[in-house]
Write a protein that holds these residues in place. Structure first.
Motif, mmCIF file in Angstrom:
data_model
loop_
_atom_site.group_PDB
_atom_site.id
_atom_site.type_symbol
_atom_site.label_atom_id
_atom_site.label_comp_id
_atom_site.label_asym_id
_atom_site.label_seq_id
_atom_site.Cartn_x
_atom_site.Cartn_y
_atom_site.Cartn_z
ATOM 1 N N GLY A 261 16.793 -17.329 42.088
ATOM 2 C CA GLY A 261 17.662 -18.134 42.927
ATOM 3 C C GLY A 261 18.338 -17.309 44.006
ATOM 4 N N ALA A 262 19.242 -17.967 44.698
ATOM 5 C CA ALA A 262 19.954 -17.325 45.799
ATOM 6 C C ALA A 262 21.137 -16.514 45.280
ATOM 7 N N PRO A 263 21.522 -15.442 45.984
ATOM 8 C CA PRO A 263 22.730 -14.711 45.601
ATOM 9 C C PRO A 263 23.983 -15.498 45.981
ATOM 10 N N ILE A 264 25.085 -15.145 45.340
ATOM 11 C CA ILE A 264 26.383 -15.714 45.725
ATOM 12 C C ILE A 264 27.202 -14.610 46.376
ATOM 13 N N THR A 265 28.198 -15.001 47.145
ATOM 14 C CA THR A 265 29.047 -14.041 47.857
ATOM 15 C C THR A 265 30.467 -14.117 47.316
ATOM 16 N N LEU A 266 30.999 -12.961 46.949
ATOM 17 C CA LEU A 266 32.357 -12.874 46.398
ATOM 18 C C LEU A 266 32.869 -11.468 46.637
ATOM 19 N N HIS A 267 34.089 -11.356 47.141
ATOM 20 C CA HIS A 267 34.678 -10.035 47.355
ATOM 21 C C HIS A 267 35.620 -9.688 46.206
ATOM 22 N N LEU A 268 35.393 -8.522 45.606
ATOM 23 C CA LEU A 268 36.291 -7.977 44.597
ATOM 24 C C LEU A 268 36.786 -6.615 45.064
ATOM 25 N N ASP A 269 38.068 -6.351 44.872
ATOM 26 C CA ASP A 269 38.640 -5.053 45.197
ATOM 27 C C ASP A 269 38.455 -4.113 44.010
ATOM 28 N N GLY A 270 37.996 -2.881 44.274
ATOM 29 C CA GLY A 270 37.868 -1.907 43.207
ATOM 30 C C GLY A 270 39.197 -1.227 42.906
ATOM 31 N N PRO A 271 39.402 -0.847 41.646
ATOM 32 C CA PRO A 271 38.468 -1.046 40.538
ATOM 33 C C PRO A 271 38.547 -2.470 39.985
ATOM 34 N N PHE A 272 37.420 -2.919 39.432
ATOM 35 C CA PHE A 272 37.331 -4.225 38.786
ATOM 36 C C PHE A 272 36.711 -4.019 37.402
ATOM 37 N N TYR A 273 36.567 -5.087 36.646
ATOM 38 C CA TYR A 273 36.080 -5.010 35.273
ATOM 39 C C TYR A 273 34.617 -5.459 35.211
ATOM 40 N N VAL A 274 33.807 -4.717 34.469
ATOM 41 C CA VAL A 274 32.382 -4.997 34.318
ATOM 42 C C VAL A 274 32.063 -5.012 32.826
ATOM 43 N N GLY A 275 31.393 -6.071 32.354
ATOM 44 C CA GLY A 275 31.090 -6.060 30.931
ATOM 45 C C GLY A 275 30.348 -7.278 30.443
ATOM 46 N N ILE A 276 30.289 -7.384 29.122
ATOM 47 C CA ILE A 276 29.547 -8.435 28.430
ATOM 48 C C ILE A 276 30.505 -9.215 27.541
ATOM 49 N N GLY A 277 30.150 -10.459 27.245
ATOM 50 C CA GLY A 277 31.040 -11.259 26.428
ATOM 51 C C GLY A 277 30.357 -12.467 25.834
ATOM 52 N N PHE A 278 31.163 -13.254 25.114
ATOM 53 C CA PHE A 278 30.646 -14.449 24.447
ATOM 54 C C PHE A 278 31.766 -15.457 24.259
ATOM 55 N N CYS A 279 31.406 -16.730 24.403
ATOM 56 C CA CYS A 279 32.321 -17.859 24.189
ATOM 57 C C CYS A 279 31.608 -18.897 23.337
ATOM 58 N N ALA A 280 32.237 -19.317 22.238
ATOM 59 C CA ALA A 280 31.625 -20.292 21.328
ATOM 60 C C ALA A 280 31.593 -21.696 21.899
ATOM 61 N N HIS A 281 32.411 -21.965 22.929
ATOM 62 C CA HIS A 281 32.623 -23.309 23.467
ATOM 63 C C HIS A 281 33.292 -24.223 22.438
ATOM 64 N N LEU A 282 33.875 -23.630 21.413
ATOM 65 C CA LEU A 282 34.651 -24.337 20.403
ATOM 66 C C LEU A 282 36.007 -23.639 20.352
ATOM 67 N N PRO A 283 37.098 -24.338 20.656
ATOM 68 C CA PRO A 283 38.372 -23.639 20.845
ATOM 69 C C PRO A 283 38.928 -22.990 19.591
ATOM 70 N N ASP A 284 38.525 -23.489 18.396
ATOM 71 C CA ASP A 284 39.135 -22.990 17.167
ATOM 72 C C ASP A 284 38.117 -22.582 16.113
ATOM 73 N N LYS A 285 36.851 -22.364 16.521
ATOM 74 C CA LYS A 285 35.819 -21.969 15.565
ATOM 75 C C LYS A 285 35.019 -20.787 16.129
ATOM 76 N N LEU A 286 34.784 -19.808 15.266
ATOM 77 C CA LEU A 286 34.068 -18.606 15.671
ATOM 78 C C LEU A 286 32.552 -18.813 15.642
ATOM 79 N N ASP A 287 31.865 -18.165 16.557
ATOM 80 C CA ASP A 287 30.415 -18.063 16.557
ATOM 81 C C ASP A 287 30.086 -16.651 17.041
ATOM 82 N N THR A 288 28.806 -16.296 17.038
ATOM 83 C CA THR A 288 28.415 -14.925 17.334
ATOM 84 C C THR A 288 27.201 -14.875 18.250
ATOM 85 N N ALA A 289 27.195 -13.927 19.160
ATOM 86 C CA ALA A 289 26.014 -13.581 19.959
ATOM 87 C C ALA A 289 25.764 -12.089 19.799
#
Length: 265
Positions: free
Chosen positions: A222-250
């Protein structure tokens, strides 16, 4: 002569529901996912939670944060033998005007290459759960950010929040032989095979999604998106269960995180 008997009525007091079913919700009503009788909506504009951060390194990352501090705390672990990160989190969403997810991060400036293989150990998790690759300005729940995600039901997206508190925009890709696929689903016959690896590259103010559908070399999607971030910024990996009160794992493995463009692989 017979004595008249007065029969007194017996009144049974029945509660509307068993006590066990009356456990109060842990999260606000708007945070729960769609059901036949409920629709998830954006949080109130003034609703925020401060991040909960552990300044403890894990693998390639310098810290771990429950962005948005979901009502059930998350956790993470790293297996150096398999170079895999196990991320457990609740969290209503990474979307709208604020996020809730477990985030493993390091600070960077300049260009970035970020990629990972993604697996969901529990096949029965919520279909809109998201393993995410995130480059964001801050750890606040409403931060500017660019996000590449693989949903539990197979959809891929690249999303961005252009300013704090602004609603996320995205480009979504549902993989199949015909169009019109509903919601976040890719065809059931393809879900086990597709998009086990995704990546995102920051080159200046452009962010490009990368995908490997069937194990082929990563390629721009697909096409790239454009967004300006000032350094330093945060880079990383994560996970969201999409359930506000129940845990899941990736599980995210074979992670690439490099401080230059052109290294997504």
């Amino acid at each position: 002569m017979m004595t008249a008997l007065r029969l007194l009525p017996v009144i049974l007091l029945l509660s509307a529901a068993p006590l066990a079913a009356q456990t109060p919700q842990l999260a606000p009503d708007w945070a729960y996912p769609d059901t036949p009788t409920h629709h998830q909506v954006a949080p109130p504009p003034d609703f925020h939670r401060q991040p909960t951060t552990e300044m403890k390194s894990i693998g390639a990352f310098d810290g771990q944060t429950d962005v948005g501090s979901a009502v059930v705390p998350g956790s993470s672990s790293y297996d150096p033998a398999t170079r895999s990160y196990r991320i457990t989190s609740a969290g209503y969403n990474v979307w709208y005007t604020r996020d809730e997810f477990r985030y493993l991060w390091k600070k960077m400036s300049g260009d970035v290459s970020l990629a990972a293989d993604i697996a969901y150990p529990d096949p029965n998790g919520y279909g809109d759960r998201k393993a995410v690759l995130v480059i964001r300005q801050s750890l606040d729940d409403d931060s500017k950010e660019a996000v590449a995600a693989l949903h539990g039901a197979g959809m891929i997206h690249i999303a961005w929040r252009s300013d704090p508190g602004v609603r996320v925009k995205d480009m979504e890709y549902r993989i199949g032989s015909r169009g019109g696929l509903p919601g976040g689903k890719s065809p059931d016959s393809l879900v086990p095979a597709i998009a086990k690896r995704i990546g995102i590259e920051k080159h200046g103010d452009e962010f490009q999604l990368y995908v490997s559908l069937f194990g082929e070399p990563m390629h721009a999607w697909g096409a790239p998106i454009t967004l300006h971030l000032d350094g330093p910024f945060y880079v990383g990996i994560g996970f969201c269960a999409h359930l506000p009160d129940k845990l899941d794992t990736a599980i995210l493995s074979n992670v690439v995180v490099e401080n230059r463009a052109g290294k997504v692989r």
